[in-house]
Design an enzyme around this catalytic site. Structure first.
Site, PDB file in Angstrom:
ATOM      1  N   LYS A   1      37.873 -25.686  -5.799  1.00 51.97           N
ATOM      2  CA  LYS A   1      38.233 -24.296  -6.110  1.00 51.97           C
ATOM      3  C   LYS A   1      37.554 -23.384  -5.095  1.00 51.97           C
ATOM      4  O   LYS A   1      36.358 -23.111  -5.187  1.00 51.97           O
ATOM      5  CB  LYS A   1      37.819 -23.888  -7.523  1.00 51.97           C
ATOM      6  CG  LYS A   1      38.559 -22.606  -7.920  1.00 51.97           C
ATOM      7  CD  LYS A   1      37.836 -21.694  -8.853  1.00 51.97           C
ATOM      8  CE  LYS A   1      36.897 -20.695  -8.263  1.00 51.97           C
ATOM      9  NZ  LYS A   1      37.461 -19.659  -7.384  1.00 51.97           N
TER      10      LYS A   1
ATOM     11  N   GLU B   1      23.834 -25.156  -5.915  1.00 55.08           N
ATOM     12  CA  GLU B   1      23.219 -24.550  -4.725  1.00 55.08           C
ATOM     13  C   GLU B   1      23.408 -23.053  -4.886  1.00 55.08           C
ATOM     14  O   GLU B   1      24.529 -22.560  -4.768  1.00 55.08           O
ATOM     15  CB  GLU B   1      23.926 -25.012  -3.443  1.00 55.08           C
ATOM     16  CG  GLU B   1      23.879 -26.492  -3.176  1.00 55.08           C
ATOM     17  CD  GLU B   1      22.526 -26.970  -2.688  1.00 55.08           C
ATOM     18  OE1 GLU B   1      21.606 -26.145  -2.532  1.00 55.08           O
ATOM     19  OE2 GLU B   1      22.397 -28.184  -2.474  1.00 55.08           O
TER      20      GLU B   1
ATOM     21  N   CYS C   1      23.094 -17.526   2.281  1.00 51.46           N
ATOM     22  CA  CYS C   1      22.181 -17.875   1.176  1.00 51.46           C
ATOM     23  C   CYS C   1      20.740 -17.939   1.658  1.00 51.46           C
ATOM     24  O   CYS C   1      19.825 -17.524   0.960  1.00 51.46           O
ATOM     25  CB  CYS C   1      22.611 -19.192   0.546  1.00 51.46           C
ATOM     26  SG  CYS C   1      22.779 -20.526   1.736  1.00 51.46           S
TER      27      CYS C   1
ATOM     28  N   GLU D   1      18.618 -10.474  -4.431  1.00 48.14           N
ATOM     29  CA  GLU D   1      19.447 -10.909  -3.298  1.00 48.14           C
ATOM     30  C   GLU D   1      20.504  -9.844  -3.037  1.00 48.14           C
ATOM     31  O   GLU D   1      21.321  -9.548  -3.914  1.00 48.14           O
ATOM     32  CB  GLU D   1      20.127 -12.247  -3.624  1.00 48.14           C
ATOM     33  CG  GLU D   1      20.934 -12.772  -2.459  1.00 48.14           C
ATOM     34  CD  GLU D   1      21.657 -14.083  -2.782  1.00 48.14           C
ATOM     35  OE1 GLU D   1      22.267 -14.171  -3.866  1.00 48.14           O
ATOM     36  OE2 GLU D   1      21.623 -14.998  -1.949  1.00 48.14           O
TER      37      GLU D   1
HETATM   38  P1  NAD Z   1      29.821 -16.387  -6.974  1.00 50.82           P
HETATM   39  O1  NAD Z   1      28.834 -17.088  -7.810  1.00 50.82           O
HETATM   40  O2  NAD Z   1      30.325 -15.065  -7.399  1.00 50.82           O
HETATM   41  O3  NAD Z   1      31.128 -17.305  -6.803  1.00 50.82           O
HETATM   42  C1  NAD Z   1      31.052 -18.620  -6.320  1.00 50.82           C
HETATM   43  C2  NAD Z   1      32.249 -19.397  -6.837  1.00 50.82           C
HETATM   44  O4  NAD Z   1      32.155 -19.484  -8.249  1.00 50.82           O
HETATM   45  C3  NAD Z   1      33.583 -18.724  -6.536  1.00 50.82           C
HETATM   46  O5  NAD Z   1      34.546 -19.707  -6.218  1.00 50.82           O
HETATM   47  C4  NAD Z   1      33.922 -18.050  -7.864  1.00 50.82           C
HETATM   48  O6  NAD Z   1      35.296 -17.864  -8.078  1.00 50.82           O
HETATM   49  C5  NAD Z   1      33.362 -19.065  -8.846  1.00 50.82           C
HETATM   50  N1  NAD Z   1      33.067 -18.519 -10.173  1.00 50.82           N
HETATM   51  C6  NAD Z   1      32.694 -17.255 -10.494  1.00 50.82           C
HETATM   52  N2  NAD Z   1      32.556 -17.143 -11.839  1.00 50.82           N
HETATM   53  C7  NAD Z   1      32.845 -18.348 -12.374  1.00 50.82           C
HETATM   54  C8  NAD Z   1      32.884 -18.860 -13.701  1.00 50.82           C
HETATM   55  N3  NAD Z   1      32.606 -18.100 -14.762  1.00 50.82           N
HETATM   56  N4  NAD Z   1      33.212 -20.159 -13.876  1.00 50.82           N
HETATM   57  C9  NAD Z   1      33.486 -20.951 -12.819  1.00 50.82           C
HETATM   58  N5  NAD Z   1      33.495 -20.521 -11.538  1.00 50.82           N
HETATM   59  C10 NAD Z   1      33.163 -19.238 -11.315  1.00 50.82           C
HETATM   60  O7  NAD Z   1      29.206 -16.331  -5.511  1.00 50.82           O
HETATM   61  P2  NAD Z   1      29.844 -15.730  -4.199  1.00 50.82           P
HETATM   62  O8  NAD Z   1      29.789 -14.246  -4.270  1.00 50.82           O
HETATM   63  O9  NAD Z   1      31.157 -16.374  -3.911  1.00 50.82           O
HETATM   64  O10 NAD Z   1      28.815 -16.267  -3.095  1.00 50.82           O
HETATM   65  C11 NAD Z   1      27.603 -15.660  -2.849  1.00 50.82           C
HETATM   66  C12 NAD Z   1      26.473 -16.420  -3.504  1.00 50.82           C
HETATM   67  O11 NAD Z   1      26.493 -17.784  -3.099  1.00 50.82           O
HETATM   68  C13 NAD Z   1      25.108 -15.903  -3.084  1.00 50.82           C
HETATM   69  O12 NAD Z   1      24.269 -15.828  -4.197  1.00 50.82           O
HETATM   70  C14 NAD Z   1      24.618 -16.969  -2.108  1.00 50.82           C
HETATM   71  O13 NAD Z   1      23.220 -17.015  -1.982  1.00 50.82           O
HETATM   72  C15 NAD Z   1      25.189 -18.194  -2.706  1.00 50.82           C
HETATM   73  N6  NAD Z   1      25.256 -19.287  -1.722  1.00 50.82           N
HETATM   74  C16 NAD Z   1      24.368 -20.325  -1.844  1.00 50.82           C
HETATM   75  C17 NAD Z   1      24.365 -21.356  -0.896  1.00 50.82           C
HETATM   76  C18 NAD Z   1      23.397 -22.506  -0.997  1.00 50.82           C
HETATM   77  O14 NAD Z   1      23.622 -23.515  -0.338  1.00 50.82           O
HETATM   78  N7  NAD Z   1      22.343 -22.414  -1.796  1.00 50.82           N
HETATM   79  C19 NAD Z   1      25.284 -21.316   0.160  1.00 50.82           C
HETATM   80  C20 NAD Z   1      26.176 -20.244   0.241  1.00 50.82           C
HETATM   81  C21 NAD Z   1      26.157 -19.230  -0.711  1.00 50.82           C
END
Ligand code: NAD
Length: 502
Positions: free
Chosen positions: A196, A272, A307, A404
């Site tokens: 997804k 992650e 991240c 963040e």
């Molecule tokens: P997000 O958590 O909003 O979304 C991530 C994914 O989760 C998306 O595909 C989204 O559609 C899905 N999602 C959202 N709500 C959901 C739910 N209720 N149930 C299931 N899936 C759901 O994050 P984002 O804005 O896409 O990305 C930014 C975040 O990702 C930042 O916090 C960043 O630090 C983190 N990140 C972490 C790493 C790592 O390796 N630790 C790498 C990249 C990004």
């Protein structure tokens, strides 16, 4: 299919020409078929550098998740992939890596158009994604099981087996690279994978689906469901027939996923999540100009939407004033530009919501009394651009020092002793990455051990290789991407006892 394999674009004009020639896949990929969402819903994906609509993409929901999970389960139980000899899986995954290599300009372009990152950075992501596929493909037929040292009356075998159906839910900041980090070990291990992508950046994942089919991944083994988190993401997370959720994204959503797993079938959840990474600069470090360049790159790369962004710069007070001036000079060279221009270091912010969120944090920083040294205002449109922004004099009770931001905003703290530096560094809910700049080997060893962080960069920022695991501690997550350790996330141990009759 797009034929973008002939030329290697060099200039802004070349990339613009490629963009103009692009045809976009906007349908979901379910059970070997490109299809609309069952209820016909779509979501709009925009180019944040121009505000233009790129595509109306299928917006999947629970019905699509059910169909995909059933297909994935059939594929897994059928054994065409899950029981294939590792060398067979390796051959298919290497073919996929080769196809990605052939189409890397197109894939990079899709990520740039979809989420605004500079195209040179997207090309770097492609190298990372392809390298990850190759690494796991190459390693899977070189792993052995174990014979336990049990004694002669029995044989204890320890086998490593795939989990079954893995749902990979990924963010938008490195769309295809985060995808590769998840799907490469999961597929290599023999699982069926449902991807997804983020609703903000679905296009490269859909193109990848057609390459996966061309590479020969069997029906149902790899599927792509674009859509929102609260619809199709939640449905996958609550499914009784998904065995593992492999997630990269925010800490808040990571916590929700653990709840969904508890409410459903106790599926394995591997997270992650976010970060607020400290970058510690001691007065004894060498070549302050170089360190300042890295400190600026650590936060402004990918518009700060990283991240492991080095968003908290901790500088020993005796050099702080002079060092911050050098960071400002480096930031000046990192201004945002057209993401299609290979010379741009920063591009556009992914969407209106993220743009507003970053500006809101900047406003809070000013209100809290941090000293704004540069940036702070959005650039005039069209497009969503925010320049490098640096606050000095940040303290650990300020929102901009704790949360963040996920944008090009650097918070500078001062410290007077090693103990204070470590205390500030660890005073965070997160523990994803930390940097440490010093020439004192004793200090390096001491501080490295004290830092509560999944990875520590000593005299560099964000050194990376496929062979080294990537992940965090505390609320930054509980798993590891990359390296052979990531295979552990996508496999279980099966113990087999064989009695040896005398
Ligand atoms: P997000 O958590 O909003 O979304 C991530 C994914 O989760 C998306 O595909 C989204 O559609 C899905 N999602 C959202 N709500 C959901 C739910 N209720 N149930 C299931 N899936 C759901 O994050 P984002 O804005 O896409 O990305 C930014 C975040 O990702 C930042 O916090 C960043 O630090 C983190 N990140 C972490 C790493 C790592 O390796 N630790 C790498 C990249 C990004």
């Amino acid at each position: 299919m797009n034929d973008m394999t002939q030329t290697a674009p060099q200039s802004l004009a070349d990339w613009q020409a490629l963009a103009a020639a692009l045809t976009l896949e906007s349908r979901a990929y379910i059970n070997d078929t490109f299809t609309d969402a069952a209820d016909g819903a779509t979501l709009t994906t925009i180019n944040p550098a121009t505000g233009e609509t790129l595509a109306e993409v299928a917006s999947c929901d629970a019905a699509d998740a059910d169909t995909a999970v059933a297909a994935a389960r059939r594929a897994f139980d059928g054994g065409e992939w899950s029981q294939l000899a590792p060398a067979g899986r390796k051959a298919v995954l290497l073919r996929l890596a080769e196809l990605m290599e052939t189409h890397k300009h197109e894939l990079a372009l899709l990520d740039t158009l979809d989420m605004g990152k500079p195209v040179s950075s997207s090309l770097g992501d492609m190298a990372g994604a392809i390298g990850c596929l190759r690494h796991h493909a190459e390693s899977i037929d070189k792993l052995y099981g174990e014979v336990a040292p049990t004694g002669n009356s029995a044989l204890g075998l320890v086998l490593r087996e795939p989990l079954g159906v893995v749902a990979s839910i990924v963010p938008w900041n490195f769309p295809l690279m985060m995808t590769a980090w998840k799907i490469a070990p999961a597929l290599a291990a023999g699982n069926s994978v449902i991807l997804k992508p983020s609703e903000k950046s679905p296009l490269s994942a859909l193109r990848l689906a057609s390459l996966a089919r061309e590479a020969g991944l069997p029906r149902g083994v790899f599927q792509v469901l674009p859509g929102f988190g609260h619809t199709v993401g939640k449905a996958l997370a609550l499914s009784m027939d998904v065995d593992c959720l492999a997630f990269t994204g925010s800490t808040a959503v990571g916590k929700q996923l653990m709840q969904y797993a508890g409410q459903s079938n106790l599926k394995k959840v591997f997270l992650e999540c976010g970060g607020k990474s400290p970058n510690l600069v001691f007065a004894d470090c060498k070549d302050l100009d170089r360190v300042a360049q890295h400190a600026a790159g650590a936060i402004f790369h990918n518009q700060g939407e990283v991240c492991i962004a080095g968003s908290r710069l901790l500088v020993e007070n005796s050099i702080r004033e002079a060092f911050v001036d050098k960071v400002l000079a480096a930031a000046e060279r990192m201004q945002p530009g057209d993401p299609l221009d290979p010379a741009s270091f920063m591009g556009a912010i992914v969407d209106d919501t993220q743009h507003a969120r970053i500006l809101d944090y900047i406003r809070k920083g000013v209100e809290e009394g941090a000293r704004l040294r540069t940036g702070g205002q959005a650039l005039d449109g069209p497009g969503l651009f925010i320049p490098p922004t640096v606050f000095d004099g940040v303290t650990d009770d300020m929102v901009i020092g704790r949360e963040e931001i996920f944008g090009p905003v650097l918070s500078v703290f001062g410290f007077d002793s090693e103990e204070e530096a470590v205390r500030l560094a660890n005073d965070s809910d997160y523990g994803l990455a930390a940097g440490l700049w010093s020439q004192d080997i004793d200090r390096i060893m001491r501080v490295t051990r004290w830092l509560r962080s999944g990875q520590v960069f000593v005299n560099n920022w964000a050194e990376m290789d496929q062979t080294v695991p990537f992940g965090g501690v505390k609320q930054s997550g509980n798993g590891r991407d990359k390296s052979h350790h990531s295979l552990e996330e996508y496999s279980d141990l099966k113990s087999v006892w064989m009695t040896l009759t005398p």
